[in-house]
Design a protein around this motif. Structure first.
Motif, PDB file in Angstrom:
ATOM      1  N   GLU A  50      11.057  10.462  -2.651  1.00  0.00           N
ATOM      2  CA  GLU A  50      10.271  10.733  -1.436  1.00  0.00           C
ATOM      3  C   GLU A  50      11.049  10.337  -0.177  1.00  0.00           C
ATOM      4  OE1 GLU A  50       7.053  12.309  -1.471  1.00  0.00           O
ATOM      5  OE2 GLU A  50       8.068  12.701  -3.375  1.00  0.00           O
ATOM      6  N   ILE A  51      11.749   9.210  -0.236  1.00  0.00           N
ATOM      7  CA  ILE A  51      12.553   8.776   0.920  1.00  0.00           C
ATOM      8  C   ILE A  51      13.677   9.772   1.170  1.00  0.00           C
ATOM      9  CG2 ILE A  51      14.084   6.960   1.780  1.00  0.00           C
ATOM     10  CD1 ILE A  51      12.370   4.943   0.204  1.00  0.00           C
ATOM     11  N   GLN A  52      14.234  10.314   0.098  1.00  0.00           N
ATOM     12  CA  GLN A  52      15.296  11.313   0.251  1.00  0.00           C
ATOM     13  C   GLN A  52      14.797  12.541   1.007  1.00  0.00           C
ATOM     14  OE1 GLN A  52      18.413  10.884  -0.345  1.00  0.00           O
ATOM     15  NE2 GLN A  52      18.989  12.954   0.271  1.00  0.00           N
ATOM     16  N   LYS A 111       0.102   6.096   0.535  1.00  0.00           N
ATOM     17  CA  LYS A 111      -1.068   6.044  -0.355  1.00  0.00           C
ATOM     18  C   LYS A 111      -0.659   5.670  -1.779  1.00  0.00           C
ATOM     19  CE  LYS A 111      -3.685   9.478   2.295  1.00  0.00           C
ATOM     20  NZ  LYS A 111      -4.224  10.861   2.299  1.00  0.00           N
ATOM     21  N   TRP A 112       0.468   6.225  -2.217  1.00  0.00           N
ATOM     22  CA  TRP A 112       0.949   5.933  -3.562  1.00  0.00           C
ATOM     23  C   TRP A 112       1.299   4.445  -3.717  1.00  0.00           C
ATOM     24  CZ3 TRP A 112       5.891   4.363  -5.223  1.00  0.00           C
ATOM     25  CH2 TRP A 112       6.093   4.396  -6.611  1.00  0.00           C
ATOM     26  N   ILE A 113       2.001   3.886  -2.720  1.00  0.00           N
ATOM     27  CA  ILE A 113       2.366   2.464  -2.767  1.00  0.00           C
ATOM     28  C   ILE A 113       1.113   1.597  -2.773  1.00  0.00           C
ATOM     29  CG2 ILE A 113       3.429   0.589  -1.438  1.00  0.00           C
ATOM     30  CD1 ILE A 113       5.622   2.525  -0.607  1.00  0.00           C
ATOM     31  N   PHE A 114       0.121   1.958  -1.947  1.00  0.00           N
ATOM     32  CA  PHE A 114      -1.109   1.169  -1.873  1.00  0.00           C
ATOM     33  C   PHE A 114      -1.814   1.118  -3.230  1.00  0.00           C
ATOM     34  CE2 PHE A 114      -5.734   0.999  -1.130  1.00  0.00           C
ATOM     35  CZ  PHE A 114      -5.807  -0.251  -0.513  1.00  0.00           C
ATOM     36  N   GLU A 115      -1.860   2.247  -3.924  1.00  0.00           N
ATOM     37  CA  GLU A 115      -2.523   2.289  -5.226  1.00  0.00           C
ATOM     38  C   GLU A 115      -1.706   1.563  -6.294  1.00  0.00           C
ATOM     39  OE1 GLU A 115      -5.525   3.331  -5.905  1.00  0.00           O
ATOM     40  OE2 GLU A 115      -5.857   3.900  -3.807  1.00  0.00           O
ATOM     41  N   GLU A 116      -0.387   1.728  -6.249  1.00  0.00           N
ATOM     42  CA  GLU A 116       0.466   1.140  -7.275  1.00  0.00           C
ATOM     43  C   GLU A 116       0.557  -0.380  -7.151  1.00  0.00           C
ATOM     44  OE1 GLU A 116       1.884   2.615  -9.912  1.00  0.00           O
ATOM     45  OE2 GLU A 116       0.864   4.463  -9.322  1.00  0.00           O
ATOM     46  N   LEU A 117       0.435  -0.885  -5.939  1.00  0.00           N
ATOM     47  CA  LEU A 117       0.524  -2.330  -5.739  1.00  0.00           C
ATOM     48  C   LEU A 117      -0.557  -3.085  -6.512  1.00  0.00           C
ATOM     49  CD1 LEU A 117       1.488  -2.834  -1.971  1.00  0.00           C
ATOM     50  CD2 LEU A 117       2.667  -3.788  -3.953  1.00  0.00           C
ATOM     51  N   LYS A 118      -1.689  -2.441  -6.720  1.00  0.00           N
ATOM     52  CA  LYS A 118      -2.799  -3.095  -7.416  1.00  0.00           C
ATOM     53  C   LYS A 118      -2.438  -3.392  -8.872  1.00  0.00           C
ATOM     54  CE  LYS A 118      -6.124  -0.469  -4.618  1.00  0.00           C
ATOM     55  NZ  LYS A 118      -7.221   0.555  -4.665  1.00  0.00           N
ATOM     56  N   ASN A 119      -1.534  -2.605  -9.431  1.00  0.00           N
ATOM     57  CA  ASN A 119      -1.197  -2.752 -10.840  1.00  0.00           C
ATOM     58  C   ASN A 119       0.261  -3.187 -11.043  1.00  0.00           C
ATOM     59  OD1 ASN A 119      -3.794  -1.621 -11.542  1.00  0.00           O
ATOM     60  ND2 ASN A 119      -2.921   0.388 -11.029  1.00  0.00           N
ATOM     61  N   THR A 120       0.794  -3.896 -10.045  1.00  0.00           N
ATOM     62  CA  THR A 120       2.204  -4.285 -10.090  1.00  0.00           C
ATOM     63  C   THR A 120       2.343  -5.791  -9.924  1.00  0.00           C
ATOM     64  OG1 THR A 120       2.809  -2.166  -9.068  1.00  0.00           O
ATOM     65  CG2 THR A 120       4.478  -3.892  -9.071  1.00  0.00           C
ATOM     66  N   LEU A 121       3.192  -6.403 -10.744  1.00  0.00           N
ATOM     67  CA  LEU A 121       3.445  -7.837 -10.618  1.00  0.00           C
ATOM     68  C   LEU A 121       4.167  -8.122  -9.303  1.00  0.00           C
ATOM     69  CD1 LEU A 121       4.664  -8.573 -14.254  1.00  0.00           C
ATOM     70  CD2 LEU A 121       2.449  -9.153 -13.266  1.00  0.00           C
ATOM     71  N   MET A 179       7.827  -2.512  -3.134  1.00  0.00           N
ATOM     72  CA  MET A 179       6.591  -1.938  -2.586  1.00  0.00           C
ATOM     73  C   MET A 179       6.016  -2.823  -1.490  1.00  0.00           C
ATOM     74  SD  MET A 179       4.655  -0.546  -5.992  1.00  0.00           S
ATOM     75  CE  MET A 179       5.311   0.800  -6.968  1.00  0.00           C
ATOM     76  N   ALA A 180       6.020  -4.140  -1.721  1.00  0.00           N
ATOM     77  CA  ALA A 180       5.472  -5.066  -0.730  1.00  0.00           C
ATOM     78  C   ALA A 180       6.293  -5.030   0.557  1.00  0.00           C
ATOM     79  CB  ALA A 180       5.438  -6.480  -1.305  1.00  0.00           C
ATOM     80  N   TYR A 181       7.632  -4.921   0.425  1.00  0.00           N
ATOM     81  CA  TYR A 181       8.502  -4.853   1.607  1.00  0.00           C
ATOM     82  C   TYR A 181       8.136  -3.649   2.467  1.00  0.00           C
ATOM     83  CZ  TYR A 181      12.775  -4.530   4.426  1.00  0.00           C
ATOM     84  OH  TYR A 181      13.659  -4.466   5.476  1.00  0.00           O
ATOM     85  N   ALA A 182       8.006  -2.501   1.836  1.00  0.00           N
ATOM     86  CA  ALA A 182       7.691  -1.283   2.582  1.00  0.00           C
ATOM     87  C   ALA A 182       6.270  -1.320   3.136  1.00  0.00           C
ATOM     88  CB  ALA A 182       7.886  -0.065   1.683  1.00  0.00           C
TER      89      ALA A 182
END
Length: 494
Positions: free
Chosen positions: A332-334, A370-380, A389-392
């Motif tokens: 996505e960044i690319q 939106k993807w990062i927000f959802e994925e953070l919930k299930n990420t250590l 993800m937290a950095y971004a």
């Protein structure tokens, strides 16, 4: 320990197990990252097989003779081989030395019917010479006074180096990273014996002459409406501990709109170091994730821009931890960078560029957010993908802020490119002799970085500036900026 675990309730035991699993996964991701960074190549690649011969220390006489014959044949071949059809075109601006070659023997009964021209690019080492000023004195016939021609202003009063020699020394040291002791060796090869202390003194005095121009640059940098900032360390010999070096910092400010660069030395990397430049700053401020910039980014009148290159690096580190999700983020960044390349290749103006970003980049940013927000919930949180993800996510507004104006950059790479020469310099002369010396070096690093941005020959600019900085009207001091010197030099050649 086993008894202690048996005393825990089921809920507490699950929490302990979960905590341990989280720690294990974090440590495994760190180990994978370090292996990727440090141990990408296997030692087997460099271990030869048992049949591999050892290096010869002395070659056999027959082999030496054979090699010499091979070299002779090679020289004959290269001497007679035809020119390559696609050889590089020689520069048109260089002076030409013509050498006429006529056939040998008696040509009195022959007529010249033409000529063949062969060109080659040649050079000669720096030419040292003595410039001798001879000022004639005249006395009035009536005995009332004596007149003598006025000596031109010199860079070092009563010193022997000319502006060209000083410009060569500074360019070699700070642009090409040739330490002064090596330059001394070069002088010695020309039978010019100059003590190290003398060369160091010349360097110091020449840099001091640039101080007024640097102060003007410092003032002008404060007035820019868009700055990129970064910092890099430099060892300084002065330290409270005997034999130890102090860790100082070059703070580098880049104005993308006009290619101005300022190196500012500070003994610390703390918050106070940026105050002189940023306390009154208003506009767009683009930085990496270093915490000191947060104070200035939150100030009224400042729009804080983050750097997508730094966000991308965090996801690159997570490839060994969670390749699927890290690859998705990088893909996505690319897409964002693909938009930047298209706009640059098309030469879009700022307005058109902004419209393109809003049309194509904004939907990508929104989807990724939106993807990062959802994925953070299930990420250590302590895993590398969680950190990425937290950095971004923590900087999402600042990462999106480049969409405000087509003149803004997607990342902080231009200022990082400006401070790369410091890294090369550190490998050659290791440290600055004092805090004052570090700041004097910051001056010349600033102007050489501007020369690079504007494709100005640093030696020619510095020689001209040293020759004129002491006599120029202070109101016209900015005429000595490298980009303005380039305009002046272009006009004089027309």
């Amino acid at each position: 320990m086993q008894t202690a675990l048996e005393d825990l309730s089921k809920e507490d035991l699950l929490r302990v197990i979960s905590s341990r699993d989280e720690k294990i996964e974090y440590l495994e991701s760190q180990l994978a990252m370090y292996r990727r960074m440090q141990f990408g190549q296997k030692r087997e690649r460099f271990e030869g097989d048992p049949n591999q011969t050892s290096l010869p220390f002395d070659a056999e006489p027959a082999a030496v003779e054979q090699q010499q014959e091979a070299i002779r044949e090679k020289i004959e071949y290269t001497r007679k081989r035809p020119n390559h059809k696609g050889r590089a075109k020689l520069p048109e601006h260089l002076p030409v030395e013509e050498i006429e070659i006529h056939p040998g023997g008696d040509l009195s009964d022959m007529v010249c019917i033409g000529k063949e021209i062969t060109e080659e690019l040649e050079c000669e080492p720096a030419r040292f010479y003595i410039r001798r000023y001879i000022r004639y004195k005249y006395a009035a016939k009536n005995g009332e006074g004596v007149e003598i021609g006025e000596l031109p202003e010199r860079v070092i009063d009563k010193g022997i180096p000319g502006a060209g020699l000083l410009a060569l020394i500074l360019t070699d040291k700070y642009m090409d990273h040739l330490p002064l002791y090596r330059q001394k060796q070069r002088f010695a090869r020309e039978n010019i014996q100059i003590p190290s202390s003398t060369i160091e003194g010349w360097t110091k005095e020449a840099l001091i002459k640039l101080h007024p121009l640097y102060e003007q640059l410092l003032f002008d940098t404060k007035t820019k409406g868009y700055l990129q900032v970064d910092e890099t360390p430099i060892k300084v010999l002065e330290s409270d501990k005997k034999g130890a070096c102090h860790r100082g910092w070059y703070w580098v400010y880049h104005s993308p709109l006009d290619g101005m660069v300022l190196f500012h030395y500070q003994p610390t990397r703390g918050e106070a170091a940026a105050e002189k430049l940023l306390d009154t700053f208003k506009g767009y401020l683009q930085t990496d994730g270093y915490g000191v910039y947060r104070k200035y980014g939150d100030k009224e009148g400042i729009t804080h821009l983050a750097c997508w290159a730094h966000a991308r690096r965090e996801f690159e580190k997570a490839l060994d931890n969670d390749r699927q999700r890290a690859s998705h983020a990088l893909s996505e960044i690319q897409k964002l960078y693909a938009v930047e390349r298209r706009a640059k290749q098309a030469g879009m103006d700022a307005g058109t560029f902004k419209e393109l970003r809003l049309t194509e980049s904004l939907p990508v940013i929104n989807g990724l957010g939106k993807w990062i927000f959802e994925e953070l919930k299930n990420t250590l949180p302590k895993s590398q993908i969680g950190k990425a993800m937290a950095y971004a996510y923590a900087r999402w507004d600042a990462l999106s802020a480049y969409l405000y104006d087509g003149n803004l950059c997607i990342d902080n790479n231009p200022v990082e490119n400006a401070l790369r020469p410091i890294s090369l310099g550190r490998k050659n002369y290791l440290f600055a002799g004092s805090h004052e010396a570090a700041q004097r070096a910051a001056m010349i690093y600033s102007f050489f970085a501007i020369c690079k941005k504007h494709e100005v020959n640093p030696f020619q600019w510095l020689k001209y500036t040293l020759e004129n900085i002491m006599t120029i009207n202070h109101k016209n001091l900015k005429d000595l900026y490298p980009q303005n010197y380039k305009i002046m030099a272009h006009k004089s050649n027309m």
